[in-house]
Design a protein around this motif. Structure first.
Motif, PDB file in Angstrom:
ATOM      1  N   PHE A   1      -9.115 -16.012 -15.573  1.00 31.76           N
ATOM      2  CA  PHE A   1      -8.707 -14.623 -15.834  1.00 31.76           C
ATOM      3  C   PHE A   1      -8.430 -13.979 -14.485  1.00 31.76           C
ATOM      4  CE2 PHE A   1      -8.895 -10.148 -16.492  1.00 31.76           C
ATOM      5  CZ  PHE A   1      -8.612  -9.902 -17.834  1.00 31.76           C
ATOM      6  N   ILE A   2      -7.248 -13.379 -14.336  1.00 33.58           N
ATOM      7  CA  ILE A   2      -6.848 -12.748 -13.074  1.00 33.58           C
ATOM      8  C   ILE A   2      -6.578 -11.266 -13.316  1.00 33.58           C
ATOM      9  CG2 ILE A   2      -5.110 -12.679 -11.236  1.00 33.58           C
ATOM     10  CD1 ILE A   2      -4.590 -15.665 -11.835  1.00 33.58           C
ATOM     11  N   PHE A   3      -7.154 -10.418 -12.469  1.00 35.75           N
ATOM     12  CA  PHE A   3      -6.800  -9.000 -12.490  1.00 35.75           C
ATOM     13  C   PHE A   3      -6.110  -8.698 -11.171  1.00 35.75           C
ATOM     14  CE2 PHE A   3      -7.404  -4.417 -12.023  1.00 35.75           C
ATOM     15  CZ  PHE A   3      -6.953  -3.982 -13.266  1.00 35.75           C
ATOM     16  N   HIS A   4      -4.927  -8.087 -11.236  1.00 38.22           N
ATOM     17  CA  HIS A   4      -4.045  -7.980 -10.075  1.00 38.22           C
ATOM     18  C   HIS A   4      -3.575  -6.544  -9.882  1.00 38.22           C
ATOM     19  CE1 HIS A   4      -0.824  -9.123  -7.297  1.00 38.22           C
ATOM     20  NE2 HIS A   4      -1.299 -10.364  -7.309  1.00 38.22           N
ATOM     21  N   ARG A   5      -3.638  -6.064  -8.659  1.00 40.48           N
ATOM     22  CA  ARG A   5      -3.111  -4.733  -8.361  1.00 40.48           C
ATOM     23  C   ARG A   5      -1.606  -4.828  -8.119  1.00 40.48           C
ATOM     24  NH1 ARG A   5      -4.045  -0.535  -3.262  1.00 40.48           N
ATOM     25  NH2 ARG A   5      -3.123   1.241  -4.351  1.00 40.48           N
TER      26      ARG A   5
ATOM     27  N   GLN B   1      -3.982  -9.702 -16.042  1.00 39.60           N
ATOM     28  CA  GLN B   1      -3.790  -8.284 -16.307  1.00 39.60           C
ATOM     29  C   GLN B   1      -3.496  -7.571 -14.995  1.00 39.60           C
ATOM     30  OE1 GLN B   1      -6.316  -4.500 -17.999  1.00 39.60           O
ATOM     31  NE2 GLN B   1      -6.510  -6.451 -19.065  1.00 39.60           N
ATOM     32  N   PHE B   2      -2.610  -6.600 -15.062  1.00 44.01           N
ATOM     33  CA  PHE B   2      -2.216  -5.839 -13.876  1.00 44.01           C
ATOM     34  C   PHE B   2      -2.691  -4.398 -14.018  1.00 44.01           C
ATOM     35  CE2 PHE B   2       0.472  -9.465 -14.098  1.00 44.01           C
ATOM     36  CZ  PHE B   2       0.716  -9.826 -12.784  1.00 44.01           C
TER      37      PHE B   2
ATOM     38  N   GLY C   1     -14.464   0.025  -0.349  1.00 44.84           N
ATOM     39  CA  GLY C   1     -13.157   0.497   0.094  1.00 44.84           C
ATOM     40  C   GLY C   1     -12.058   0.271  -0.923  1.00 44.84           C
ATOM     41  N   ILE C   2     -10.974   1.017  -0.789  1.00 43.23           N
ATOM     42  CA  ILE C   2      -9.797   0.840  -1.639  1.00 43.23           C
ATOM     43  C   ILE C   2      -9.156  -0.494  -1.293  1.00 43.23           C
ATOM     44  CG2 ILE C   2      -7.505   1.727  -2.205  1.00 43.23           C
ATOM     45  CD1 ILE C   2      -8.570   4.512  -1.335  1.00 43.23           C
ATOM     46  N   CYS C   3      -8.956  -1.340  -2.285  1.00 44.50           N
ATOM     47  CA  CYS C   3      -8.334  -2.635  -2.006  1.00 44.50           C
ATOM     48  C   CYS C   3      -6.840  -2.450  -1.732  1.00 44.50           C
ATOM     49  CB  CYS C   3      -8.557  -3.604  -3.162  1.00 44.50           C
ATOM     50  SG  CYS C   3      -7.855  -3.086  -4.738  1.00 44.50           S
ATOM     51  N   ASN C   4      -6.288  -3.356  -0.962  1.00 47.28           N
ATOM     52  CA  ASN C   4      -4.885  -3.276  -0.577  1.00 47.28           C
ATOM     53  C   ASN C   4      -3.967  -3.548  -1.763  1.00 47.28           C
ATOM     54  OD1 ASN C   4      -5.548  -2.775   2.122  1.00 47.28           O
ATOM     55  ND2 ASN C   4      -5.635  -4.955   2.608  1.00 47.28           N
ATOM     56  N   CYS C   5      -2.712  -3.147  -1.632  1.00 51.13           N
ATOM     57  CA  CYS C   5      -1.716  -3.453  -2.658  1.00 51.13           C
ATOM     58  C   CYS C   5      -1.620  -4.967  -2.840  1.00 51.13           C
ATOM     59  CB  CYS C   5      -0.350  -2.894  -2.263  1.00 51.13           C
ATOM     60  SG  CYS C   5      -0.231  -1.090  -2.400  1.00 51.13           S
ATOM     61  N   ALA C   6      -1.397  -5.395  -4.073  1.00 55.11           N
ATOM     62  CA  ALA C   6      -1.272  -6.808  -4.453  1.00 55.11           C
ATOM     63  C   ALA C   6      -2.581  -7.570  -4.319  1.00 55.11           C
ATOM     64  CB  ALA C   6      -0.164  -7.514  -3.669  1.00 55.11           C
ATOM     65  N   SER C   7      -3.709  -6.849  -4.236  1.00 53.43           N
ATOM     66  CA  SER C   7      -5.013  -7.512  -4.262  1.00 53.43           C
ATOM     67  C   SER C   7      -5.238  -8.136  -5.636  1.00 53.43           C
ATOM     68  CB  SER C   7      -6.137  -6.511  -3.970  1.00 53.43           C
ATOM     69  OG  SER C   7      -6.099  -6.060  -2.640  1.00 53.43           O
ATOM     70  N   SER C   8      -6.110  -9.118  -5.692  1.00 52.95           N
ATOM     71  CA  SER C   8      -6.388  -9.759  -6.979  1.00 52.95           C
ATOM     72  C   SER C   8      -7.795 -10.317  -6.992  1.00 52.95           C
ATOM     73  CB  SER C   8      -5.385 -10.892  -7.250  1.00 52.95           C
ATOM     74  OG  SER C   8      -5.405 -11.855  -6.213  1.00 52.95           O
ATOM     75  N   MET C   9      -8.353 -10.387  -8.186  1.00 54.46           N
ATOM     76  CA  MET C   9      -9.625 -11.072  -8.372  1.00 54.46           C
ATOM     77  C   MET C   9      -9.461 -12.055  -9.518  1.00 54.46           C
ATOM     78  SD  MET C   9     -12.007  -7.936  -9.750  1.00 54.46           S
ATOM     79  CE  MET C   9     -11.505  -6.807 -11.054  1.00 54.46           C
ATOM     80  N   ALA C  10     -10.091 -13.219  -9.351  1.00 49.92           N
ATOM     81  CA  ALA C  10      -9.952 -14.292 -10.331  1.00 49.92           C
ATOM     82  C   ALA C  10     -11.328 -14.744 -10.802  1.00 49.92           C
ATOM     83  CB  ALA C  10      -9.192 -15.465  -9.721  1.00 49.92           C
ATOM     84  N   PHE C  11     -11.414 -15.064 -12.078  1.00 52.35           N
ATOM     85  CA  PHE C  11     -12.634 -15.580 -12.689  1.00 52.35           C
ATOM     86  C   PHE C  11     -12.322 -16.981 -13.196  1.00 52.35           C
ATOM     87  CE2 PHE C  11     -12.677 -11.040 -12.810  1.00 52.35           C
ATOM     88  CZ  PHE C  11     -13.993 -10.664 -12.577  1.00 52.35           C
TER      89      PHE C  11
END
Length: 466
Positions: A28-32, A279-280, A304-314
Motif C-alpha cells: 500500500f503506497i500513500f503519495h503526495r 492513494q494520492f 515537519g512538512i514532507c516534501n512534494c512527491a513524498s511517499s510512504m509504503a507498507f
C-alpha cells in the motif's frame, strides 16, 4: 532531512531483514502530489517539475515492486501489462493530485507497444505508443482533508484560540513583518503572520523554485528559510494532529483503516484483492498519520512538512514458501521525503517500537486502535447526523434490542460488521467503482471533473492541495 544516525541504524535493521528469503505479498503506497504553483495564485497548476517528480517516483516503484526479477517484486503482480484487477488507485477530485497520479502511473506502467488485427486483416496500432490506461478512482472519502467532518474542523479551528498558538503569533510577529515585502501583493501585510504560516512559506518557496529573482531576496537567508519552514510545520502539525483530540486526525484515521483493509484482504486470501493499492493526497494526511502512529519517536523530522512527491509504503511480506498464513506474515513501513527516485526509501519503526518489521497481528492490532474503516465509526467521530449518517446512527441506537437479528453474532462477518453495515459499505464500494469508471472516461474521453468551490477556497487551515 532525516538524521544520519537514524538512517544508519534503521538501514542496518532493514538490511538484516532483507538478508532472509522474503516475498512481498502486497503493498500500500500513500503519495503526495508533485511540485505545483503557490496556492495563493489561482488556478493552481502542477508544474513540469512536479510531473517529473511523480513520474520518476512511479518508475522507482516499478523497479522495486513490478519488473521481473526485482528484489522486492510483488508475488503475482503483472510485470509488463497492467492488470486492473491487481491495482487500486484512488485520489480526491483535485486537479493537482489527479494529475500527479496520472504522471506516477505512466512511470509505474509505461507504454507498451500493442496492435490488433481486425477481421479484414488490417493492423491497428494503439495510440501513444501503447499508453496503458490505469484508471484513478476520484473518490470523496480519500484521506485528504477534514471536509464534511464538523468535529475535525472544529478541533482544528480551536488551535487558533489556544495559548500555544497565541504565544507563537506574538513571538513571530516581528519576523513576519520583516518578510512581508517579499510576499508583495500576493498577500496583504496583515495576512503575513503565523496564522498563515503555511501559505507564506508555500508562496515564498514556490517563488524561489520557479522565479529567477524574488523581491527583497536578500532577506531570504538560509536561517530565515529554515524558520519559515519550521513555523509552517508547527502550524500545520497542530492543525492536523492533537493527541488528546482524535477527531483532529480524522484524515490519518481514515487512511489507517484503508491500509488495514487493503492489506488484510491479501492476508485473508480474498479473491481479486488488489496486490498494489496506491492513494494520492496532501501533506496534512501524512502528518495526521505520523502523529497517530507515533513515528515522531523514530525521528523528530516527522514533525515537519514532507516534501512534494513524498511517499510512504507498507510492505506485506513473508518468509514462508507456498500459501502464506497470517502468523507467517509481517508488515514493514518505509518513507521517502521527496520523490523516491532521488530520496532513499527508508524503513522506520511504527508505534514507538524498535523493530521495523512487525508481525501482521501486531500491526493490525496497533493500527485498529486509531483507524476508521466503516461509515458508522466515521459518523460518530465526526458528529454527523444527517444524510447517510442519520440512517447509520439510528441503526446503532437500536442495538439495545437483544432480539434484533442484527445483534446475533451469526449475522456478523468475521470482522464484526453486521450484514446491514456490510451492505452500506458495499454501496460505498459500488460508488467508488463508479468513480473509477468515470475516471476512465476522463482519461479516454477528455472529460474533466473540477470542484470549483475547493479551487477557490483558501484559508490557513485548508491544505487540500497540500
Amino acid at each position: 532531512m532525516f538524521t544520519q544516525v537514524s538512517r544508519v541504524l534503521l538501514g542496518l535493521a532493514a538490511a538484516a531483514v532483507g538478508a532472509n528469503a522474503e516475498d512481498v505479498l502486497g503493498v500500500f503506497i500513500f503519495h503526495r502530489h508533485g511540485d505545483r504553483t503557490a496556492r495563493t495564485r489561482q488556478p493552481v497548476k502542477l508544474s513540469a517539475l512536479g510531473a517529473n517528480q511523480a513520474h520518476s517516483s512511479g518508475t522507482f516503484y516499478r523497479d522495486r515492486y513490478i519488473v521481473s526479477g526485482a528484489d522486492f517484486q510483488v508475488r503475482g503482480l503483472s510485470p509488463e501489462i497492467a492488470d486492473l484487477s491487481q491495482l487500486s488507485v484512488t485520489s480526491p477530485a483535485e486537479p493537482i493530485i489527479q494529475s500527479s497520479a496520472q504522471a506516477f502511473l505512466q512511470g509505474l506502467y509505461p507504454p507498451t507497444y500493442t496492435s490488433d488485427f481486425l477481421g479484414d486483416c488490417t493492423e491497428v496500432e494503439a495510440p501513444l505508443n501503447g499508453y496503458q490506461y490505469v484508471p484513478v478512482g476520484a473518490v470523496k472519502n480519500a484521506a485528504t482533508s477534514k471536509d464534511g467532518c464538523p468535529s475535525a474542523e472544529t478541533s482544528s479551528q480551536s488551535y487558533f484560540s489556544s495559548p500555544q498558538y497565541l504565544g507563537m503569533l506574538s513571538q513571530t510577529s516581528e519576523f513576519y513583518d520583516r518578510l512581508a515585502p517579499v510576499v508583495g501583493t500576493s498577500m496583504s501585510k496583515d495576512e503575513v503572520n503565523f496564522r498563515n504560516a503555511y501559505s507564506v512559506f508555500d508562496l515564498i518557496n514556490a517563488a524561489r523554485i520557479h522565479n529567477s529573482s524574488v523581491p527583497f531576496e536578500d532577506r531570504l537567508t538560509d536561517d530565515n528559510m529554515d524558520r519559515l519552514f519550521r513555523y509552517a510545520s508547527i502550524q500545520q502539525w497542530n492543525l492536523a494532529f492533537n493527541e488528546s483530540d482524535p477527531a483532529r486526525a480524522i484524515a490519518g484515521s481514515v487512511l489507517g483503516g484503508q491500509i488495514v483493509d487493503s492489506l488484510g484482504a491479501i492476508v485473508d486470501g480474498e479473491r481479486d484483492a488488489p496486490l498494489m493499492s496506491i492513494q494520492f493526497g496532501a501533506h496534512d494526511t501524512f502528518m495526521s498519520f505520523f502523529g497517530l502512529s507515533n513515528l515522531t519517536k523514530a525521528s523528530r523530522d516527522f514533525y515537519g512538512i514532507c516534501n512534494c512527491a513524498s511517499s510512504m509504503a507498507f510492505e506485506l511480506v513473508t518468509n514462508a514458501t507456498g500459501p502464506s498464513k497470517p502468523e507467517n506474515v509481517g508488515v514493514r513501513f518505509l518513507f521517502s521525503n521527496g520523490t523516491a527516485s532521488q530520496n532513499e526509501l527508508t524503513a522506520f519503526p511504527l508505534f514507538g517500537q524498535e523493530q521495523t518489521l512487525l508481525p501482521w497481528s501486531d500491526f493490525k492490532r496497533k493500527m485498529t486502535e486509531f483507524s476508521i474503516n466503516d461509515d458508522q465509526a466515521w459518523c460518530e467521530l465526526c458528529g454527523n447526523t444527517d444524510g447517510r449518517c442519520a440512517a447509520l446512527l439510528a441503526l446503532g441506537n437500536n442495538s439495545d434490542d437483544k432480539n434484533d437479528p442484527e445483534n446475533d453474532p451469526k449475522n456478523k462477518s468475521s470482522n464484526g460488521i453486521t450484514k446491514t453495515i456490510a451492505g452500506v459499505i458495499g454501496s460505498v464500494v459500488t460508488l467508488a467503482v463508479t468513480a473509477a469508471i468515470e475516471s476512465l472516461l476522463m482519461l479516454c474521453g477528455g472529460y474533466r471533473l473540477v470542484n470549483k468551490s475547493r479551487l477557490t477556497r483558501l484559508s490557513s487551515s485548508d491544505t487540500s492541495l497540500g
